[in-house]
Design an enzyme around this catalytic site. Structure first.
Site, PDB file in Angstrom:
ATOM      1  N   GLY A   5       3.925  -6.537   6.130  1.00  0.00           N
ATOM      2  CA  GLY A   5       3.543  -7.435   7.215  1.00  0.00           C
ATOM      3  C   GLY A   5       2.045  -7.388   7.484  1.00  0.00           C
ATOM      4  O   GLY A   5       1.399  -8.419   7.704  1.00  0.00           O
ATOM      5  N   SER A   6       1.477  -6.185   7.451  1.00  0.00           N
ATOM      6  CA  SER A   6       0.036  -6.040   7.655  1.00  0.00           C
ATOM      7  C   SER A   6      -0.744  -6.710   6.531  1.00  0.00           C
ATOM      8  O   SER A   6      -1.776  -7.355   6.755  1.00  0.00           O
ATOM      9  CB  SER A   6      -0.339  -4.554   7.723  1.00  0.00           C
ATOM     10  N   LYS A  53       0.847  -1.205   0.000  1.00  0.00           N
ATOM     11  CA  LYS A  53       0.000   0.000   0.000  1.00  0.00           C
ATOM     12  C   LYS A  53       0.871   1.239   0.000  1.00  0.00           C
ATOM     13  O   LYS A  53       2.037   1.235   0.420  1.00  0.00           O
ATOM     14  CB  LYS A  53      -0.940   0.009   1.216  1.00  0.00           C
ATOM     15  N   GLY A  81       9.475  -0.547   5.235  1.00  0.00           N
ATOM     16  CA  GLY A  81       9.577   0.541   4.276  1.00  0.00           C
ATOM     17  C   GLY A  81       8.358   1.431   4.204  1.00  0.00           C
ATOM     18  O   GLY A  81       8.294   2.345   3.384  1.00  0.00           O
ATOM     19  N   ASP A 133      -2.712  -0.973  10.260  1.00  0.00           N
ATOM     20  CA  ASP A 133      -2.803  -1.038   8.803  1.00  0.00           C
ATOM     21  C   ASP A 133      -3.502  -2.299   8.310  1.00  0.00           C
ATOM     22  O   ASP A 133      -3.825  -2.392   7.120  1.00  0.00           O
ATOM     23  CB  ASP A 133      -1.405  -0.972   8.169  1.00  0.00           C
TER      24      ASP A 133
END
Length: 300
Positions: free
Chosen positions: A107-108, A15, A102, A141
């Site tokens: 991960g989310s 995203k 980044g 997130d």
């Protein structure tokens, strides 16, 4: 009767935060945000194998030193187990393509894809609203990836409204800097009082301007902690790009009319950072913006 026991090559998209304003701070210390999330076609890929023993096993790449109980993929799977009461377990493999730390939400996104995919593979039948309730405790997130489309977000990122965005591609640069998100939010000089905006203000701007709306309130603080971020933003802006940091960084992006223009702009940027500056860059990507999450139909 469940029809399959495996799901292979399931996408978990990255995203971008097209803007990110910090509009306040709650008594519990969490910051109140406003942002717009957009997915791009840079994706991690996950494989899921249903097992009958109730165990959650995580294969493949993990962050160095990350305990299984702290792994978001494992936590997501166990959360779904507990909520649904399923007797099934899973073996999960994740091939990482989204750079960790980044600001791209890798991960989310992996956690959300795990919720969506195992809900399907285990046949637990939870609705999108059910999965959204499981998503928020995993991280601020995670809900937008379950929500499944471009979104105007408020609160800590969990209050989501769908927004229509113009077609765009993006060039993305990853500076060689590891940003500790908690440290940025603790910084006493971080802007915490940006004026709240209505979603209509953002949507009107989208129709009337080609430039990015607002700003990223974390960008100045990250640039101060990590001068390489400021230097590469300067290179991108000197090249005529409306460049911005996503999330808490360190990835930087600029929107373009299409993939061809994004590749051309990225070539220009690379040519300007040849020599010693190349060592400041960890990666480059050209991505297409997505209106919907690739798995949106699995919950529609």
């Amino acid at each position: 009767m469940l029809s399959c026991s495996t799901l292979y090559d399931v996408p978990a998209p990255a995203k971008l935060n097209l803007f990110l304003h910090v509009v306040g701070r709650r008594p519990d210390g969490y910051h109140q945000l406003q942002t717009v999330f957009r997915f791009v076609d840079l994706c991690d890929r996950l494989d899921f194998e249903r097992t009958g023993d109730g165990l959650i096993l995580r294969d493949g790449e993990t962050l160095p030193g990350l305990a299984p109980e702290a792994d978001l993929v494992v936590r997501a799977a166990r959360s779904l187990q507990q909520a649904s009461g399923t007797r099934f377990g899973a073996r999960i493999r994740c091939a990482k393509h989204i750079p960790a730390g980044g600001g791209l939400g890798g991960g989310s996104s992996d956690a959300a894809t795990t919720l969506i995919a195992l809900n399907r593979l285990w046949g637990t039948g939870l609705t999108r609203a059910d999965l959204l309730r499981l998503a928020l405790p995993l991280g601020a997130d995670v809900p937008v990836f379950v929500f499944g489309q471009s979104a105007f977000a408020e609160g800590v990122g969990e209050q989501l409204q769908a927004v229509a965005l113009p077609p765009q591609a993006y060039c993305i640069i990853r500076p060689r800097a590891h940003v500790e998100t908690a440290a940025i939010f603790r910084d006493p000089d971080l802007t915490r009082n940006s004026e709240s905006v209505k979603i209509s203000v953002f949507t009107d701007w989208q129709t009337e301007h080609r430039s990015l709306f607002g700003r990223n309130d974390l960008e100045a603080t990250v640039s101060r902690h990590h001068p390489v971020v400021a230097r590469l933003l300067g290179v991108m802006r000197h090249a005529g790009l409306d460049a911005r940091m996503t999330g808490s960084g360190s990835c930087l992006f600029a929107g373009c009319s299409g993939i061809a223009q994004a590749r051309m702009q990225l070539d220009r940027i690379i040519s300007k950072i040849q020599g010693s500056s190349v060592e400041q860059v960890e990666g480059f990507w050209v991505c297409q913006g997505l209106d919907d999450h690739p798995l949106k139909s699995w919950l529609d």
